[in-house]
Write a protein that holds these residues in place. Structure first.
Motif, short mmCIF file in Angstrom:
data_model
loop_
_atom_site.label_atom_id
_atom_site.label_comp_id
_atom_site.label_asym_id
_atom_site.label_seq_id
_atom_site.Cartn_x
_atom_site.Cartn_y
_atom_site.Cartn_z
N ALA A 351 0.81 -1.21 0.00
CA ALA A 351 0.00 0.00 0.00
C ALA A 351 0.85 1.27 0.00
CB ALA A 351 -0.94 -0.01 1.20
N GLY A 352 1.84 1.33 0.87
CA GLY A 352 2.69 2.50 0.93
C GLY A 352 3.48 2.72 -0.35
N LEU A 353 4.00 1.63 -0.91
CA LEU A 353 4.74 1.74 -2.17
C LEU A 353 3.85 2.31 -3.27
CD1 LEU A 353 6.63 -1.69 -2.08
CD2 LEU A 353 7.62 0.57 -1.64
N ARG A 354 2.63 1.80 -3.36
CA ARG A 354 1.72 2.30 -4.39
C ARG A 354 1.39 3.77 -4.19
NH1 ARG A 354 -0.94 -2.85 -3.71
NH2 ARG A 354 -2.42 -1.84 -2.29
N GLY A 355 1.18 4.18 -2.94
CA GLY A 355 0.85 5.57 -2.68
C GLY A 355 1.96 6.52 -3.06
N LEU A 356 3.20 6.22 -2.68
CA LEU A 356 4.31 7.09 -3.04
C LEU A 356 4.58 7.01 -4.53
CD1 LEU A 356 6.54 9.04 -2.36
CD2 LEU A 356 7.97 7.12 -1.60
N ALA A 357 4.43 5.82 -5.13
CA ALA A 357 4.65 5.67 -6.56
C ALA A 357 3.72 6.60 -7.35
CB ALA A 357 4.44 4.22 -6.98
N ALA A 358 2.47 6.70 -6.92
CA ALA A 358 1.52 7.57 -7.63
C ALA A 358 1.99 9.02 -7.60
CB ALA A 358 0.13 7.44 -7.01
N SER A 359 2.47 9.48 -6.45
CA SER A 359 2.96 10.86 -6.35
C SER A 359 4.20 11.08 -7.20
CB SER A 359 3.27 11.20 -4.89
OG SER A 359 2.10 11.14 -4.09
N LEU A 360 5.09 10.09 -7.24
CA LEU A 360 6.30 10.23 -8.05
C LEU A 360 6.00 10.22 -9.53
CD1 LEU A 360 8.71 7.91 -6.01
CD2 LEU A 360 8.74 10.41 -6.10
N GLU A 361 5.01 9.46 -9.93
CA GLU A 361 4.61 9.47 -11.33
C GLU A 361 4.08 10.84 -11.74
OE1 GLU A 361 1.87 6.26 -11.51
OE2 GLU A 361 3.42 4.73 -11.87
#
Length: 398
Positions: A351-361
């Motif tokens: 969950a945390g990886l997906r959340g930060l990944a969205a912001s980085l994208e």
């Protein structure tokens, strides 16, 4: 002549290549790190043709302090000088010597007390010295001893100080003596630590906060010391290479983020000792097992990068409903890391990886995602590379 201490058998350390490289470019190279991390063994083995002198002995130290020019003239052909922080003025005379003859690779200085050695070197040898740090063994280095591969709990509870593995000393015995020696010899000499019992209690309280964000006010309150004292004592632990503070990752993301650094102890065995964990089985059911594992993962990344002669650029990330244990900054590309001690992978781990990944994208930042867990299968799930704990160093980290 200085006495020669019997050294344990040598295994190739990852820092050996950076040390050889620095010796080709600088007249002086320093190798610092925590006590008993293997500095002397590494330097004496790679430079077996050089004289070795330790300033630990009173007579040799007095010679270096009272007649520094005569001392250095005796070793003008080059030497490994150990515990050099015990004669800090020697580096000023060493500057004269290497300015007279700047041939690369003449002197290697080692020291357990990074704070003492760094201060002396920065004042006298700036621009003339290569600086390296040697930490306890990385997991890949431990494998070079041979023998059966350890299980996760064995690895965490034993830790990675070389002498435990060289000599087969029970970890709880050796680590108790190690911490006592650290307090009595290294910390006692510091002017900003006057109450050794209070400092020892502070370290144990800090151990209970490994893998959590630093709250100096709470830590100071629990330890019964002032806020500034807690700050100074935490700096002592960091400068001694017992802990590292991983800052909050910030890269122009439009999120409300936690800005406090995260505290990690750099040796899981010492951490277990400080927490009062007296056996592998106690660790299995300990409430801080997940935090101990997270700190172990961070320390492995920290050691891997440091032992390549590079500076780790690490961070952590926490915003509302998003938390990522570790962010490794490789310049053009980030590595997002989640550490879980469980042997079964659950969907919530991502969950945390997906959340930060969205912001980085959204920010058009290049990154990759990794999960390190307590199981034994390496595979990939969606956009995340999954590494078992004992194969995490198969990946490139820095």
């Amino acid at each position: 002549m200085p006495s020669v201490e019997h050294e344990p058998p040598f295994i190739e350390r990852d820092l050996a290549a950076p040390l050889r490289e620095r010796l080709r470019h600088y007249p002086v190279v320093t190798v610092t790190g925590p006590r008993q991390s293997g500095k002397t063994t590494l330097c004496r083995t790679l430079l077996a043709d050089r004289p070795y002198v330790s300033l630990e002995g009173m007579d040799v130290r007095a010679y270096a302090q009272e007649d520094p020019r005569g001392f250095l003239h005796e070793y003008r052909g080059g030497a490994v000088i150990d515990e050099v922080q015990r004669a800090p003025d020697l580096t000023s005379y060493l500057q004269e010597e290497v300015d007279r003859d700047p041939a690369p690779g003449r002197f290697v200085l080692t020291g357990s007390q990074h704070f003492g050695l760094s201060e002396a070197v920065s004042q006298s040898l700036a621009g003339r010295v290569g600086v390296l740090h040697l930490l306890p063994l990385g997991f890949n280095e431990l494998a070079r001893f041979g023998g059966p591969a350890p299980e996760l709990l064995d690895c965490l509870w034993t830790g990675a100080y070389p002498r435990i593995h060289h000599r087969g000393i029970p970890p709880d015995v050796w680590l108790r003596d190690y911490f006592t020696t650290y307090i009595e010899r290294d910390v006692r000499s510091l002017r900003n630590v006057t109450d050794l019992a209070a400092f020892s209690a502070f370290v144990r309280l800090a151990a209970g906060r490994t893998a959590t964000e630093v709250n100096l006010s709470a830590l100071a309150g629990d330890a019964g010391v002032r806020h500034n004292t807690a700050r100074a004592w935490l700096s002592v632990l960091e400068t001694s290479f017992l802990v590292t503070q991983v800052p909050a990752f910030r890269r122009n993301l439009r999120k409300r983020q936690i800005k406090a650094p995260k505290l990690h102890f750099l040796d899981s065995g010492l951490l277990c000792h400080l927490l009062g964990i007296r056996s592998r089985e106690e660790l299995r059911h300990h409430p801080l097992r997940g935090q101990i594992f997270e700190s172990w993962v961070v320390s492995e990344v920290f050691k891997t990068i440091t032992h390549r002669g590079r500076e780790p650029r690490l961070g952590h990330y926490r915003a509302p409903r998003i938390e990522v244990d570790l962010v490794v900054d490789r310049g053009q590309r980030l590595i997002l890391v989640e550490a879980k001690s469980g042997t079964t992978i659950a969907s919530r781990f991502f969950a945390g990886l997906r959340g930060l990944a969205a912001s980085l994208e959204e920010a058009e930042q290049s990154f990759e995602q990794r999960l390190v867990y307590g199981g034994d299968s390496r595979h990939r799930r969606n956009d995340t590379e999954i590494f078992p704990w004992n194969r995490m160093l198969e990946a490139e980290w820095g």
